[in-house]
Motif scaffolding. Structure first.
Motif, PDB file in Angstrom:
ATOM      1  N   GLY A 378      26.562  14.975  13.215  1.00  0.00           N
ATOM      2  CA  GLY A 378      27.419  13.663  14.236  1.00  0.00           C
ATOM      3  C   GLY A 378      28.346  13.354  12.825  1.00  0.00           C
ATOM      4  N   GLY A 379      28.391  13.652  12.049  1.00  0.00           N
ATOM      5  CA  GLY A 379      29.254  12.935  10.937  1.00  0.00           C
ATOM      6  C   GLY A 379      29.264  12.520   9.756  1.00  0.00           C
ATOM      7  N   PRO A 380      30.108  12.382   8.951  1.00  0.00           N
ATOM      8  CA  PRO A 380      29.569  12.118   7.319  1.00  0.00           C
ATOM      9  C   PRO A 380      28.667  10.892   7.166  1.00  0.00           C
ATOM     10  N   ASN A 381      27.850  10.674   8.002  1.00  0.00           N
ATOM     11  CA  ASN A 381      26.561   9.623   7.154  1.00  0.00           C
ATOM     12  C   ASN A 381      25.730  10.128   7.750  1.00  0.00           C
ATOM     13  N   PHE A 382      25.490  11.141   7.632  1.00  0.00           N
ATOM     14  CA  PHE A 382      24.265  11.822   7.817  1.00  0.00           C
ATOM     15  C   PHE A 382      23.249  11.497   6.517  1.00  0.00           C
ATOM     16  N   HIS A 383      23.416  11.322   5.430  1.00  0.00           N
ATOM     17  CA  HIS A 383      22.834  10.841   4.401  1.00  0.00           C
ATOM     18  C   HIS A 383      21.991   9.644   4.835  1.00  0.00           C
ATOM     19  N   GLU A 384      22.485   9.087   5.491  1.00  0.00           N
ATOM     20  CA  GLU A 384      21.388   7.823   5.922  1.00  0.00           C
ATOM     21  C   GLU A 384      20.452   7.620   6.647  1.00  0.00           C
ATOM     22  N   ILE A 385      20.410   8.902   7.739  1.00  0.00           N
ATOM     23  CA  ILE A 385      19.103   9.066   8.669  1.00  0.00           C
ATOM     24  C   ILE A 385      18.229   8.776   7.289  1.00  0.00           C
TER      25      ILE A 385
END
Length: 729
Positions: A378-385
């Motif tokens: 879904g976008g560039p913030n997959f590291h925050e999952i």
């Protein structure tokens, strides 16, 4: 009636109109020149742009980026490859400090327990496909270290199909279901895959692994893992050592028979998922040792293969694997989607002390993984999952975007800055800041492969020659099955020419099964992976002999066979069973770490001779021999009579024999075995414990039977049964 005719005419007109509208967007690539999506004609679609023929891949390569980007975004929302997976949490501990070779903190302190999350997967199939496809298995490990996340993203095979990442979309397009009919699912046995392989001799080594028993593991817990690429380890002094990463399962490396795999796919396509989940739930925690093969920088060119070639191994006889730590998986995910599906691995997630080489497949993966996660998650913030978050704080000037979860305070989102005292500040190397290895690069920009990458057959030959006779037979059967599904005789013939470069007897065995002859010479040019302006002769594969003739490490014959931990054993019983012998054998198996289940004609309980009630785990309707590693038939007059008359019980035993598993029976239960197809193999006298060389144990002495049965189960399979086969199970 008139109205119906009019409606039919309108429908036909609408269909024709739709076809006409689609025609403008329908293309065929027959006889066309290759272009980018913007119409630029491509001169070389076979090699990425590098700094010299063994140099790093350049970000400038817009052809590579367009091709990989489009490929990465082809499937929504599941992964393009490795879509079907299973995962678990665990821990890793190093045995002793590895400070001589690396400054990676999690490899320095034996007292540090590093959390890990591991995802296993098949490659070609969709999320809904079977676990038991003949396929490569993904083996990806996320280390949550004190220096950030390190992802060791590998497979259960140490080599790969291609040498350059620019070919990855072509490989996957070839192996995926054919685009005109979306068939077959999770299978390489079709024309487009073998057409591609037959003109890509660099794939030959990998194909040998794929056609071997390594492609159908007994479980995720019983397969090796490999980092595939050559990486670098960097110590505090800045010294570099080349490294190949290995995972060695403490349960040994074991497989299932191909016929068994097909049966399991129909009866329980979640077999590997279920096996991993149930093992962890029962406390039988899977364990692997992390191994490394180390090559000093000065020895980069000492071998008769190129360390940067991902289609090559370093034979363990040349560079032994040093086992430096152990990983234990001890907790199942709480939520499959939130963890197993949303986990994002990236070969570029490294920590100080681990760095890359110029392996052109590795270089392309460094771009591809981030690009893939952008669309999939879904976008560039997959590291925050949550499953992807590191265990250390994250500080940078990246902001906003889809699904942002972090609430950043303050005015500053740039650097350098004066308002926030120039923070977050860059970390010095002494403070754990990552610095890339200072490798000298002095080369011209070029699309070309090093000549050292052109040898394609010696290691494929080494692999085949190193297999046991049963394993060689399985490879012949696998090629025969796969190519037997190929409709084009031309493709079959071309593949026989490739196989003959590996081993003439292998090619002859496959050719006989296909009703063809082995070509005197392979089709020329053998390699179609070359640029438009190249002379095909310059890309002709080189065939050299390997520096070693055999490698014991390549055959599963030499794997660990000293344990029955977590093996599943079936006990066949009915009313009137001898409870003493049943419980004696069961208790011994459970004490050895095995799982034992009682299979009976009906659910509930069976009433033993001694009136003991024995719980039933499954009936013959819901159980099958393919789910178990071995089978035992206890005595008891009425139980034996019932099982002998039960066709499903006899089939259960025939199938277990067909798939080369250990079988045990009390001498009182002999009449059940005499009802089977393989009864003619049984001896006449059972006055003492009897162990046939083919793994059948029969005795009237329960203690001796138990001991011999456990030893037989530990052997895993008795492949010698396959020579006189085929048992009509």
């Amino acid at each position: 009636m008139a109205k119906n005719k009019k409606d039919a005419a309108n429908a036909a007109e609408n269909i024709n109109d739709k076809v006409a509208k689609l025609a403008a967007h329908t293309t065929s690539d027959d006889g066309e020149l290759l272009t980018t999506n913007h119409g630029l004609r491509i001169n070389d679609d076979q090699n990425s742009l590098k700094a010299g023929d063994r140099g790093a891949t350049l970000l400038e390569d817009f052809i590579l980026r367009e091709k990989i980007t489009h490929f990465d975004h082809e499937r929504i929302p599941e992964r393009v490859v490795h879509a079907r997976g299973s995962a678990a949490h665990g821990v890793f501990k190093v045995y002793e400090s590895q400070s001589a070779i690396t400054k990676a903190h999690f490899l320095l302190d034996p007292s540090v327990e590093t959390p890990v999350f591991v995802r296993f997967s098949t490659v070609a199939g969709s999320r809904g496909s079977t676990d038991l496809a003949r396929d490569v298995r993904g083996f990806a490990v996320k280390f949550y270290t004190q220096e950030g996340n390190f992802d060791l993203v590998g497979n259960n095979m140490p080599v790969f199909f291609i040498q350059d990442a620019i070919k990855f979309p072509d490989l996957v397009h070839a192996v995926k279901p054919e685009p005109d009919n979306e068939m077959p699912q999770a299978a390489s046995a079709h024309d487009t895959f073998w057409d591609f392989i037959s003109v890509m001799p660099e794939s030959t080594h990998m194909i040998m692994w794929l056609m071997s028993d390594r492609a159908i593991p007994r479980s995720y817990r019983m397969m090796e893992g490999f980092g595939v690429h050559t990486f670098r380890l960097i110590n505090e002094a800045g010294e570099s050592t080349f490294v190949k990463f290995h995972w060695k399962p403490l349960l040994g490396v074991h497989s299932v028979a191909w016929d068994e795999a097909q049966n399991i796919s129909g009866k329980d396509p979640d077999y590997h998922r279920r096996d991993l989940w149930e093992a962890i739930e029962s406390g039988a925690f899977p364990e692997w040792e992390l191994g490394v093969q180390l090559v000093p920088e000065a020895d980069e060119f000492k071998f008769d293969f190129d360390l940067l070639d991902p289609t090559k191994i370093i034979p363990e006889e040349l560079v032994p694997v040093q086992r430096i730590g152990k990983m234990t998986l001890n907790r199942n995910p709480e939520n499959f989607f939130a963890e197993t599906e949303q986990v994002a691995f990236h070969v570029g997630h490294v920590v100080p002390g681990i760095d890359f080489t110029n392996d052109p497949l590795l270089q392309g993966r460094l771009f591809s993984y981030t690009d893939t996660q952008l669309i999939r998650l879904g976008g560039p913030n997959f590291h925050e999952i949550p499953i992807n978050r590191p265990v250390v704080p994250v500080h940078n000037n990246q902001r906003d975007g889809f699904m942002r979860q972090t609430i950043n305070r303050g005015k500053v989102s740039y650097g350098p800055n004066g308002i926030a005292n120039n923070q977050p500040a860059q970390a010095k190397a002494a403070e754990g800041g990552f610095t890339s290895y200072n490798e000298r690069i002095d080369a011209r920009k070029i699309r070309r492969r090093s000549k050292s990458f052109f040898e394609h057959f010696s290691q494929a030959r080494l692999f085949f020659n190193s297999q046991s006779d049963p394993e060689k037979n399985h490879i012949i059967d696998a090629f025969s099955f796969e190519l037997g599904k190929v409709r084009s005789v031309e493709i079959r013939q071309r593949m026989l020419g490739i196989i003959a470069q590996v081993d003439k007897n292998l090619a002859a065995g496959v050719a006989y099964n296909l009703g063809l002859h082995v070509p005197q010479e392979p089709e020329q040019p053998m390699n179609l992976s070359f640029p438009a302006d190249a002379d095909p002769a310059d890309y002709q594969p080189v065939d050299e002999e390997s520096s070693i003739m055999l490698s014991d490490a390549l055959s599963m014959l030499n794997t660990v066979k000293d344990t029955i931990k977590s093996r599943k054993i079936a006990i066949l019983a009915a009313d009137g069973v001898n409870a003493v012998s049943l419980n004696t054998v069961k208790d011994a198996l459970v004490s050895g770490g095995a799982t034992v289940e009682v299979i009976a004609p009906r659910l509930g309980v069976v009433i033993a001779e001694q009136d003991e009630k024995i719980p039933v785990d499954h009936t013959f309707l819901t159980a099958a021999s393919v789910f178990y590693d071995a089978v035992y038939v206890p005595g008891g007059t009425n139980s034996v009579a019932t099982l002998e008359a039960e066709a499903d019980a006899v089939h259960f035993l025939n199938e277990a024999f067909k798939h080369c598993k250990a079988i045990a029976a009390d001498e009182d239960a002999l009449q059940v075995l005499e009802a089977t197809y393989f009864s003619k193999k049984l001896p006449d006298d059972f006055s003492d414990v009897s162990v046939l060389t083919e793994g059948i144990v029969i005795s009237n002495d329960t203690a001796k039977l138990t001991k011999q049965f456990i030893a037989a189960i530990a052997q895993h399979r008795f492949w010698e049964r396959e020579l006189p086969r085929k048992v009509p199970a």
